[in-house]
Motif scaffolding. Structure first.
Motif, PDB file in Angstrom:
ATOM      1  N   LEU A  81     100.225 143.478  35.607  1.00 42.77           N
ATOM      2  CA  LEU A  81     101.535 143.637  35.008  1.00 42.77           C
ATOM      3  C   LEU A  81     102.252 142.575  34.244  1.00 42.77           C
ATOM      4  O   LEU A  81     103.165 142.314  32.934  1.00 42.77           O
ATOM      5  CB  LEU A  81     102.560 144.264  35.997  1.00 42.77           C
ATOM      6  CG  LEU A  81     102.249 145.265  36.303  1.00 42.77           C
ATOM      7  CD1 LEU A  81     103.158 146.021  36.930  1.00 42.77           C
ATOM      8  CD2 LEU A  81     102.109 146.488  34.700  1.00 42.77           C
ATOM      9  N   ARG A  82     102.035 142.167  34.840  1.00 44.77           N
ATOM     10  CA  ARG A  82     102.398 139.759  33.970  1.00 44.77           C
ATOM     11  C   ARG A  82     101.732 139.740  32.826  1.00 44.77           C
ATOM     12  O   ARG A  82     101.671 138.911  32.166  1.00 44.77           O
ATOM     13  CB  ARG A  82     102.412 139.075  35.287  1.00 44.77           C
ATOM     14  CG  ARG A  82     103.533 138.862  36.170  1.00 44.77           C
ATOM     15  CD  ARG A  82     103.958 138.270  36.315  1.00 44.77           C
ATOM     16  NE  ARG A  82     103.045 137.175  37.378  1.00 44.77           N
ATOM     17  CZ  ARG A  82     102.580 137.109  38.309  1.00 44.77           C
ATOM     18  NH1 ARG A  82     103.135 138.083  39.311  1.00 44.77           N
ATOM     19  NH2 ARG A  82     101.476 136.840  39.124  1.00 44.77           N
ATOM     20  N   GLY A  83     100.133 140.370  32.342  1.00 44.53           N
ATOM     21  CA  GLY A  83      99.377 139.961  31.586  1.00 44.53           C
ATOM     22  C   GLY A  83      98.485 138.907  31.758  1.00 44.53           C
ATOM     23  O   GLY A  83      97.822 138.256  31.458  1.00 44.53           O
ATOM     24  N   GLU A  84      97.896 138.630  33.224  1.00 47.69           N
ATOM     25  CA  GLU A  84      97.107 138.189  33.347  1.00 47.69           C
ATOM     26  C   GLU A  84      95.957 138.660  34.049  1.00 47.69           C
ATOM     27  O   GLU A  84      95.717 140.083  33.487  1.00 47.69           O
ATOM     28  CB  GLU A  84      97.424 137.604  35.330  1.00 47.69           C
ATOM     29  CG  GLU A  84      98.643 136.266  35.417  1.00 47.69           C
ATOM     30  CD  GLU A  84      98.915 135.721  36.489  1.00 47.69           C
ATOM     31  OE1 GLU A  84      98.015 136.351  37.266  1.00 47.69           O
ATOM     32  OE2 GLU A  84      99.842 135.660  37.300  1.00 47.69           O
ATOM     33  N   GLU A  85      94.938 137.709  34.009  1.00 49.36           N
ATOM     34  CA  GLU A  85      93.337 138.587  33.151  1.00 49.36           C
ATOM     35  C   GLU A  85      92.665 138.878  35.304  1.00 49.36           C
ATOM     36  O   GLU A  85      93.194 139.196  35.658  1.00 49.36           O
ATOM     37  CB  GLU A  85      92.783 137.241  32.964  1.00 49.36           C
ATOM     38  CG  GLU A  85      90.813 137.659  32.511  1.00 49.36           C
ATOM     39  CD  GLU A  85      91.512 138.263  31.597  1.00 49.36           C
ATOM     40  OE1 GLU A  85      90.439 139.393  31.517  1.00 49.36           O
ATOM     41  OE2 GLU A  85      91.817 138.253  30.523  1.00 49.36           O
ATOM     42  N   PHE A  86      91.514 140.465  34.241  1.00 49.08           N
ATOM     43  CA  PHE A  86      91.398 140.689  34.962  1.00 49.08           C
ATOM     44  C   PHE A  86      89.893 141.527  34.885  1.00 49.08           C
ATOM     45  O   PHE A  86      89.926 141.494  33.181  1.00 49.08           O
ATOM     46  CB  PHE A  86      92.498 142.059  35.367  1.00 49.08           C
ATOM     47  CG  PHE A  86      93.127 142.828  34.674  1.00 49.08           C
ATOM     48  CD1 PHE A  86      92.290 144.547  35.127  1.00 49.08           C
ATOM     49  CD2 PHE A  86      93.556 143.017  34.133  1.00 49.08           C
ATOM     50  CE1 PHE A  86      92.613 145.440  33.758  1.00 49.08           C
ATOM     51  CE2 PHE A  86      93.974 143.882  33.142  1.00 49.08           C
ATOM     52  CZ  PHE A  86      93.523 145.064  32.666  1.00 49.08           C
ATOM     53  N   PRO A  87      89.420 141.870  35.408  1.00 47.32           N
ATOM     54  CA  PRO A  87      87.896 142.582  34.221  1.00 47.32           C
ATOM     55  C   PRO A  87      88.426 143.977  34.100  1.00 47.32           C
ATOM     56  O   PRO A  87      89.343 145.315  33.937  1.00 47.32           O
ATOM     57  CB  PRO A  87      87.022 143.474  35.749  1.00 47.32           C
ATOM     58  CG  PRO A  87      87.668 142.437  36.677  1.00 47.32           C
ATOM     59  CD  PRO A  87      88.747 141.974  36.985  1.00 47.32           C
ATOM     60  N   ARG A  88      87.916 144.310  32.166  1.00 51.37           N
ATOM     61  CA  ARG A  88      88.301 145.032  31.490  1.00 51.37           C
ATOM     62  C   ARG A  88      87.352 145.759  31.346  1.00 51.37           C
ATOM     63  O   ARG A  88      87.604 147.204  30.461  1.00 51.37           O
ATOM     64  CB  ARG A  88      88.369 144.371  29.973  1.00 51.37           C
ATOM     65  CG  ARG A  88      89.784 143.554  30.608  1.00 51.37           C
ATOM     66  CD  ARG A  88      90.967 143.728  29.873  1.00 51.37           C
ATOM     67  NE  ARG A  88      92.123 142.762  29.963  1.00 51.37           N
ATOM     68  CZ  ARG A  88      93.269 142.860  30.082  1.00 51.37           C
ATOM     69  NH1 ARG A  88      93.716 144.452  29.634  1.00 51.37           N
ATOM     70  NH2 ARG A  88      94.422 141.767  30.097  1.00 51.37           N
ATOM     71  N   GLU A  89      86.445 145.481  31.673  1.00 53.82           N
ATOM     72  CA  GLU A  89      84.952 147.356  31.346  1.00 53.82           C
ATOM     73  C   GLU A  89      85.162 147.389  33.321  1.00 53.82           C
ATOM     74  O   GLU A  89      85.049 147.315  33.998  1.00 53.82           O
ATOM     75  CB  GLU A  89      83.732 146.306  31.765  1.00 53.82           C
ATOM     76  CG  GLU A  89      83.653 145.226  30.155  1.00 53.82           C
ATOM     77  CD  GLU A  89      82.406 144.894  29.736  1.00 53.82           C
ATOM     78  OE1 GLU A  89      82.694 143.417  30.605  1.00 53.82           O
ATOM     79  OE2 GLU A  89      81.852 144.844  29.581  1.00 53.82           O
ATOM     80  N   CYS A  90      85.238 148.779  32.607  1.00 54.96           N
ATOM     81  CA  CYS A  90      85.360 149.551  33.909  1.00 54.96           C
ATOM     82  C   CYS A  90      84.036 151.365  34.202  1.00 54.96           C
ATOM     83  O   CYS A  90      84.879 151.826  32.642  1.00 54.96           O
ATOM     84  CB  CYS A  90      86.559 150.174  34.727  1.00 54.96           C
ATOM     85  SG  CYS A  90      86.472 150.975  35.630  1.00 54.96           S
ATOM     86  N   VAL A  91      83.274 151.250  34.829  1.00 57.16           N
ATOM     87  CA  VAL A  91      82.685 152.318  34.485  1.00 57.16           C
ATOM     88  C   VAL A  91      82.689 153.280  35.885  1.00 57.16           C
ATOM     89  O   VAL A  91      82.648 152.954  36.647  1.00 57.16           O
ATOM     90  CB  VAL A  91      80.659 152.418  34.293  1.00 57.16           C
ATOM     91  CG1 VAL A  91      80.756 153.860  34.507  1.00 57.16           C
ATOM     92  CG2 VAL A  91      80.802 151.068  33.082  1.00 57.16           C
ATOM     93  N   ILE A  92      83.063 154.884  35.227  1.00 50.42           N
ATOM     94  CA  ILE A  92      83.342 155.861  37.001  1.00 50.42           C
ATOM     95  C   ILE A  92      82.281 157.326  36.440  1.00 50.42           C
ATOM     96  O   ILE A  92      82.082 157.604  35.588  1.00 50.42           O
ATOM     97  CB  ILE A  92      84.750 156.204  36.764  1.00 50.42           C
ATOM     98  CG1 ILE A  92      85.523 155.314  36.581  1.00 50.42           C
ATOM     99  CG2 ILE A  92      84.825 157.335  38.142  1.00 50.42           C
ATOM    100  CD1 ILE A  92      87.194 155.466  36.302  1.00 50.42           C
ATOM    101  N   LYS A  93      82.023 157.282  37.816  1.00 46.67           N
ATOM    102  CA  LYS A  93      81.082 158.171  38.119  1.00 46.67           C
ATOM    103  C   LYS A  93      80.835 159.303  39.289  1.00 46.67           C
ATOM    104  O   LYS A  93      81.054 158.410  40.462  1.00 46.67           O
ATOM    105  CB  LYS A  93      79.463 158.260  37.915  1.00 46.67           C
ATOM    106  CG  LYS A  93      79.134 156.682  36.650  1.00 46.67           C
ATOM    107  CD  LYS A  93      77.503 156.637  36.240  1.00 46.67           C
ATOM    108  CE  LYS A  93      77.455 155.964  35.015  1.00 46.67           C
ATOM    109  NZ  LYS A  93      76.073 155.299  35.162  1.00 46.67           N
TER     110      LYS A  93
END
Length: 305
Positions: free
Chosen positions: A20-32
């Protein structure tokens, strides 16, 4: 912190605050969709593609999640559209975070992982970290994948061993083919002769593989050496390799022992030992199997720990 039906711990809350503070995290997410008997969690490291995470758990509301899984779920929610949040939290969905080039090859392997019908597996309820090498994509042939799949679906344990051995066999056949193609244009006759010579000695090809993963094959030797005085099948294996004068480096002896187990299972007495003549053969395979599986995976450029 509570999200949906899940009550998450302090570390997950800290991760949510960080995002929420805007720090980096993995942006690519696949859900199956995928059914799970037990929760799974893998941290994947690829030398050029980066890092990835694979997580999944049963839909049973009593399922206990580890801290690392909870953190991954927070990241998945942050990286996904709102309409996917229910699936992320529901269970029986596979969630993959990170670039596909990092997780794609390993995902092909763990897609077949489940509780083995016999014996154990280092991929089942064991390690949670995998280092995937640059060669994995090219080494992970259809044959190797089928053998890994079959190793979870076969009984008795000697056939589980045989499927893992066939992963190694696929590797040395691929090596022979590669060497043939690479040298054929320059020296076609010599290249063909070298390939034919290599095919004549499967044990020598095992030595070539063992030279690339010395510790893994030495561990195979160590696991069998520890029981050679109490297991008649293992004692016979050691006599066999001594008769063939394979008494040098431990990784070579380990490769020779693995090859001789394969011969005992497959040849059934034509000119080799007969596996069924030993009442403690299953115990020997049970002891060495985790190390054989690890060696097979390393030959595919997959290191789990």
């Amino acid at each position: 912190m509570t999200i949906g039906r899940l009550k998450l711990g302090v570390e997950a809350a800290v991760e949510a605050e960080r995002i929420l503070r805007g720090e980096e995290f993995p942006r690519e997410c696949v859900i199956k969709p995928r059914s799970f008997e037990e929760p799974i969690y893998w941290e994947i490291a690829h030398p050029t593609a980066g890092a990835a995470t694979i997580v999944g758990f049963p839909s049973d509301p009593d399922t206990k999640l580890t801290t690392a899984m909870e953190v991954a779920l927070v990241q998945a929610i942050a990286a996904s559209p709102v309409e996917q949040h229910e699936a992320i939290l529901a269970g029986d969905f596979e969630i993959v975070l990170g670039p596909e080039d990092a997780w794609g090859s390993f995902h092909k392997v763990i897609g077949h992982v489940k509780r083995p019908m016999t014996g154990s597996s280092i991929l089942w309820k064991g390690p949670s970290q995998a280092i995937i090498g640059d060669n994995c994509a090219s080494r992970l042939s259809v044959v190797a994948l089928n053998c890994i799949k079959n190793s979870f679906n076969t009984i008795p344990i000697k056939y589980r061993f045989l499927e893992l051995y066939r992963v190694m066999e696929a590797r040395f056949l691929a090596d022979i083919k590669s060497k043939l193609f690479n040298s054929f244009d320059a020296e076609p006759g010599s290249a063909l002769n070298d390939a034919l010579d290599a095919l004549k000695s499967e044990m020598n090809q095992m030595f070539v593989l063992a030279d690339t993963q010395k510790q893994a094959f030495e561990d195979c030797w160590t696991s069998l050496d520890a029981i050679k005085n109490t297991n008649t099948f293992v004692a016979a294996l050691f006599r066999r390799i001594e008769k063939r004068k394979v008494t040098g480096r431990k990784h070579e002896s380990g490769a020779a022992l693995i090859y001789q187990i394969r011969c005992a299972v497959v040849h059934a007495g034509q000119k080799d030992m007969i596996f069924e003549n030993f009442s403690d053969g299953d115990a020997a395979i049970t002891a060495v199997l985790p190390f054989v599986e690890r060696a097979a995976l390393l030959l595919l450029d997959i290191d789990v720990n």
